[in-house]
Design an enzyme around this catalytic site. Structure first.
Site, PDB file in Angstrom:
ATOM      1  N   LYS A 207    -108.625  47.634 -50.444  1.00 18.01           N
ATOM      2  CA  LYS A 207    -109.474  47.638 -49.496  1.00 18.01           C
ATOM      3  C   LYS A 207    -108.989  48.152 -48.107  1.00 18.01           C
ATOM      4  O   LYS A 207    -107.606  47.874 -47.809  1.00 18.01           O
ATOM      5  CB  LYS A 207    -110.125  46.137 -49.267  1.00 18.01           C
ATOM      6  CG  LYS A 207    -111.032  45.922 -48.148  1.00 18.01           C
ATOM      7  CD  LYS A 207    -111.733  44.662 -47.894  1.00 18.01           C
ATOM      8  CE  LYS A 207    -110.840  43.574 -47.482  1.00 18.01           C
ATOM      9  NZ  LYS A 207    -110.485  43.686 -45.956  1.00 18.01           N
TER      10      LYS A 207
ATOM     11  N   GLU B  72    -118.196  41.909 -41.612  1.00 20.57           N
ATOM     12  CA  GLU B  72    -117.556  40.623 -41.135  1.00 20.57           C
ATOM     13  C   GLU B  72    -118.009  40.176 -39.806  1.00 20.57           C
ATOM     14  O   GLU B  72    -117.893  41.272 -39.095  1.00 20.57           O
ATOM     15  CB  GLU B  72    -116.113  40.498 -41.210  1.00 20.57           C
ATOM     16  CG  GLU B  72    -115.485  39.207 -40.682  1.00 20.57           C
ATOM     17  CD  GLU B  72    -113.945  39.124 -41.035  1.00 20.57           C
ATOM     18  OE1 GLU B  72    -113.193  39.874 -41.700  1.00 20.57           O
ATOM     19  OE2 GLU B  72    -113.312  38.169 -40.463  1.00 20.57           O
TER      20      GLU B  72
ATOM     21  N   SER C 151    -105.348  38.261 -45.153  1.00 23.33           N
ATOM     22  CA  SER C 151    -105.532  37.050 -44.644  1.00 23.33           C
ATOM     23  C   SER C 151    -104.366  36.058 -45.154  1.00 23.33           C
ATOM     24  O   SER C 151    -103.864  35.155 -44.474  1.00 23.33           O
ATOM     25  CB  SER C 151    -106.708  36.338 -44.899  1.00 23.33           C
ATOM     26  OG  SER C 151    -107.121  36.434 -46.407  1.00 23.33           O
TER      27      SER C 151
END
Ligand code: KIV
Length: 311
Positions: free
Chosen positions: A127, A196, A59
């Site tokens: 991740k 998510e 992000s």
């Protein structure tokens, strides 16, 4: 500049987070607090705030690098950010987010790039997003000795294929797919997984099948922990915030107000004030003035017209 040793001391009283400690927390039903960070000051902030896991999320592409999605960010950019975060952390478990294009091609590519996060940036784990081929990549990285966190539901790296940035698992078919991916990542050896933008009821139904910690972002209150993006929760990012974001501060507003006040004071002459100014002994100043009065000092200014532009 900030005093780093003091900031580090804040973390010294706590023990560094480890995988066994995370598993213990999970077994004891202690909520796991995860947050993103992308640079040294944000790392120091989350260290002092006492979070359990820090993710250098891709992000960063949008929050700090100005791209319009997470897709363009590359390994070298992510490594630079992760290394800066590492230098600001003592206790939280640090995860590097593998960017789009850094693990999909082959297990060899995935292992090599996961190793870069550990060797070059000092991350504890990596991740990666999605099920499917990512399950194989996760297994390969785990076999290479690097802990892996999975990520299912809304996976921003492939948001286009998912129909945009929207909640996932709102049909039985898609919810089953998410369950399959989560269980496959768990079986592949992931130590934890992010859900998510998944309906809370889907999470709740799936939780009894999950043995590893599930960290939710827009996945309801039944997960083992929560994660939010640093810039979203503090109100630093000016873009659109998803439904699942709760703003705990208006840091952007504070920053704009501070810089505006500074600009105003520079323009009005109110800054710098006497307390921001260095002094010199009068005798030293007099000697310096005498030096400036000498006629032998060079004079004139540089002009681009004097430049020798060559033949
Ligand atoms: O990149 C990121 O910040 C993430 C979190 C939202 C989980 O993947």
């Amino acid at each position: 500049m900030s005093a780093h040793p003091q900031d580090k001391a804040a973390g010294d009283a706590r023990k560094p987070m480890t995988l066994p400690r995370l598993a213990e927390m999970n077994a004891a039903g202690e909520p796991i607090v995860m947050v993103t960070a992308y640079d040294h000051p944000s790392a120091q902030v989350v260290e002092q705030a006492g979070v359990d896991i820090v993710l250098v999320g891709d992000s960063a592409a949008m929050t700090v690098l100005g791209y319009d999605s997470t897709v363009p960010v590359g390994m070298d950019e992510m490594l630079m950010l992760a290394a800066a975060v590492r230098r600001g952390l003592v206790t939280p478990f640090l995860i590097g987010d593998m960017p789009f294009g850094s693990y999909e091609q082959s297990n060899e590519q995935a292992v090599a790039n996961a190793q870069r996060f550990v060797k070059e940036a000092g991350c504890d784990a990596v991740k990666l997003e999605r099920g499917g081929a990512s399950v194989d990549r996760a297994r390969a990285i785990v076999r290479a000795g690097i802990p892996v966190m999975g990520h299912v539901g809304l996976t921003p790296q492939t948001a286009t294929a998912l129909g945009g940035y929207k909640a996932q698992g709102r049909t039985a078919g898609r919810a089953s797919q998410i369950a399959e991916e989560a269980l496959a990542l768990q079986a592949a050896g992931c130590f934890a997984i992010v859900f998510e933008a998944v309906p809370a009821a889907v999470t709740e139904a799936l939780m009894p099948r999950m043995e590893i910690p599930v960290i939710g972002i827009g996945a309801g209150a039944d997960t083992d922990g929560q994660v939010l993006v640093f810039h979203d929760l503090l109100g630093i990012f000016g873009g659109h915030a998803p439904k699942f974001v709760k703003r705990y501060a208006d840091v952007r507003g504070e920053m704009v107000a501070g810089v505006s006040e500074y600009a105003g004071e520079v323009r009005s002459g109110a800054f710098p004030a006497p307390e921001h100014i260095y002094s010199i002994e009068p005798a030293e100043l007099a000697e310096f003035r005498a030096y400036l009065d000498q006629e032998t000092l060079p004079s004139g200014t540089f002009s681009h017209a004097d430049w020798d532009w060559g033949p």
